[in-house]
Design an enzyme around this catalytic site. Structure first.
Site, PDB file in Angstrom:
ATOM      1  N   GLY A  67       0.825  -1.203   0.000  1.00  0.00           N
ATOM      2  CA  GLY A  67       0.000   0.000   0.000  1.00  0.00           C
ATOM      3  C   GLY A  67       0.856   1.248   0.000  1.00  0.00           C
TER       4      GLY A  67
ATOM      5  N   THR B 120       5.844   2.237   5.431  1.00  0.00           N
ATOM      6  CA  THR B 120       4.611   1.629   5.913  1.00  0.00           C
ATOM      7  C   THR B 120       3.885   2.593   6.822  1.00  0.00           C
ATOM      8  OG1 THR B 120       3.627  -0.119   7.271  1.00  0.00           O
ATOM      9  CG2 THR B 120       5.911   0.413   7.730  1.00  0.00           C
TER      10      THR B 120
ATOM     11  N   ASP C 174       1.662   1.734   8.761  1.00  0.00           N
ATOM     12  CA  ASP C 174       1.375   1.006  10.001  1.00  0.00           C
ATOM     13  C   ASP C 174       2.491   1.147  11.036  1.00  0.00           C
ATOM     14  OD1 ASP C 174      -1.147  -0.233   9.289  1.00  0.00           O
ATOM     15  OD2 ASP C 174      -0.007  -1.435   7.877  1.00  0.00           O
TER      16      ASP C 174
ATOM     17  N   ARG D 285      -4.077   7.441   3.889  1.00  0.00           N
ATOM     18  CA  ARG D 285      -2.672   7.119   3.707  1.00  0.00           C
ATOM     19  C   ARG D 285      -2.028   7.907   2.563  1.00  0.00           C
ATOM     20  NH1 ARG D 285      -3.574   0.999   1.389  1.00  0.00           N
ATOM     21  NH2 ARG D 285      -3.955   1.534  -0.802  1.00  0.00           N
TER      22      ARG D 285
END
Length: 435
Positions: free
Chosen positions: A12, A139, A141, A307
């Protein structure tokens, strides 16, 4: 003689992934050790298909504009995994490396991408190819690295997503405060399959804990009875509630059937493609069980803009993403094989960082969990230690994004056929894509 480089992206995208690529490309183009810099068109899939965009031919202006061009539309990303047993795929990558005199392979992505960089580069060396394999971290995350933050403090992409959520919660609070007689509960679902750094960032909107805010992280088990009780207690006290949940939160008594979940080639749930979300299920359950005040719960599930929203990007994240890319190129030039470039914090009280490296073997396919000591005892909040950690990452200023005629001026790389490397091998269909 200088050997060529392939840069590719996987997973992503984020608001700043292109700026890491910019750091790699602008640095590599100035180094005598590195020849032509190619981009794998849509990640490792482009390498397999021998679709290599020549970045060395691109205009300096368009490369520079990657700084404020979000996501990965410049030359694409993928979710294709090189798995054991796909011997033809591995053989094909080696053939492409040999055909185009590749001496450097730099993969930008998360922990699965670091595994790809590690596996491919080591295989090349085993087969006698002088290929230097490197990783550039990406990332949202923030799950690449170690729980002690000694190898990796944070990863590019997280600061911008955290900033998005800090502002989103502030605005959601105004909505909830205004409409609470009819909609007293607002359930918000944040990205994060099994790692809680993104929903935790909601606390950055309210470090003094003045909002009626509850945060549920994927790392902490919870039942639907507990959430229902917690929300109703907050409603009795404050009259309204904002509830932030991880998209991968497992709520006992409210499980999503497996057949409703869509998974990618890595086996990871793709919640934005699934038939139902935990946020919507929780909203339904709260309304079915009843609220302590009049009105109903409602649900918001932000999409991929959390994002890739450049307007909300962190200026700190942008700066660091560039330098971590530059570090990857410098590692390549020094022939330091098997490393991922990293950001390390050198001063916690007066935020300062340095750019370093971590062995790919220590970050590949390893998820860093949200520290348990940063989760409050009640399980519905995060601690001040997390706020101290994350606050510097979101910055203080707005990104200046170039505009023309009222629209964003995004990078437009030249993708005409003649800007790709000449194909020297037979056409190839990646193994996993064959019917």
């Amino acid at each position: 003689m200088a050997k060529n480089m392939i840069v590719a992206q996987s997973g992503g995208p984020s608001a700043v992934i292109n700026n890491t690529v910019r750091g790699i490309v602008e640095t590599a183009r100035q180094m005598d050790e590195i020849g032509t810099v190619y981009a794998g068109w849509h990640g490792i899939e482009g390498v397999l298909k021998e679709e290599l965009l020549d970045l060395s031919k691109q205009s300096a202006e368009e490369i520079a504009l990657l700084r404020t061009t979000p996501a990965a539309g410049s030359f694409g990303t993928c979710r294709y995994k090189l798995k054991p047993g796909q011997d033809e795929d591995f053989d094909r990558v080696m053939e492409v490396f040999k055909a185009h005199d590749i001496g450097y392979f730099c993969y930008v992505g998360g922990n699965d991408s670091m595994h790809t960089a590690y596996t491919v580069a080591n295989l090349a060396r085993e087969r006698g190819l002088d290929v230097c394999g490197l990783g550039g971290p990406k990332t949202i995350d923030n799950d690449v690295g170690d729980s002690e933050f000694k190898l990796v403090d944070h990863t590019p992409g997280y600061g911008s997503t955290a900033r998005y959520w800090a502002h989103y919660i502030q605005q959601a609070n105004e909505e909830n405060r205004g409409s609470c007689p009819a909609d007293p509960v607002l359930v918000l679902q944040a990205m994060g399959r099994k790692i809680g750094y993104i929903p935790a960032a909601a606390r950055l909107a309210d470090p003094n804990r003045e909002m009626p805010l509850q945060i549920y992280l994927a790392e902490r088990e919870v039942t639907i009875d507990q959430i229902h009780e917690n929300v109703n207690n907050l409603l009795k006290e404050r009259g309204r509630a904002i509830v932030v949940v991880s998209e991968g939160l497992s709520i006992t008594g409210l499980e999503i059937p497996e057949e409703f979940i869509v998974r990618d080639s890595f086996g990871h749930p793709t919640f934005s493609s699934s038939k139902i979300t935990v946020g919507q299920m929780l909203t339904n359950a709260l309304n079915d069980r009843g609220l302590a005040v009049k009105g109903a719960a409602r649900c918001n599930v932000p999409g991929t803009h959390q994002r890739n929203d450049m307007v909300y990007a962190s200026t700190v994240d942008l700066e660091e993403s560039y330098y971590v890319g530059q570090k990857a190129a410098l590692l390549a030039g020094a022939r330091e094989h098997g490393y991922m470039s990293t950001i390390l914090r050198t001063d916690w009280d007066n935020y300062q960082v340095k750019y370093d490296k971590a062995p790919l073997s220590e970050v590949a396919e390893k998820d860093r969990k949200f520290p348990s000591n940063w989760i409050s005892e009640c399980g519905t909040d995060v601690t001040d230690d997390f706020v101290k950690y994350a606050r510097p990452l979101i910055g203080d200023n707005w990104v200046s994004v170039p505009m023309i005629d009222g629209r964003l001026r995004l990078s437009q790389l030249d993708t005409r056929k003649e800007m790709f490397a000449s194909q020297k091998l037979d056409a190839y269909v990646p193994q996993a894509d064959r019917s």
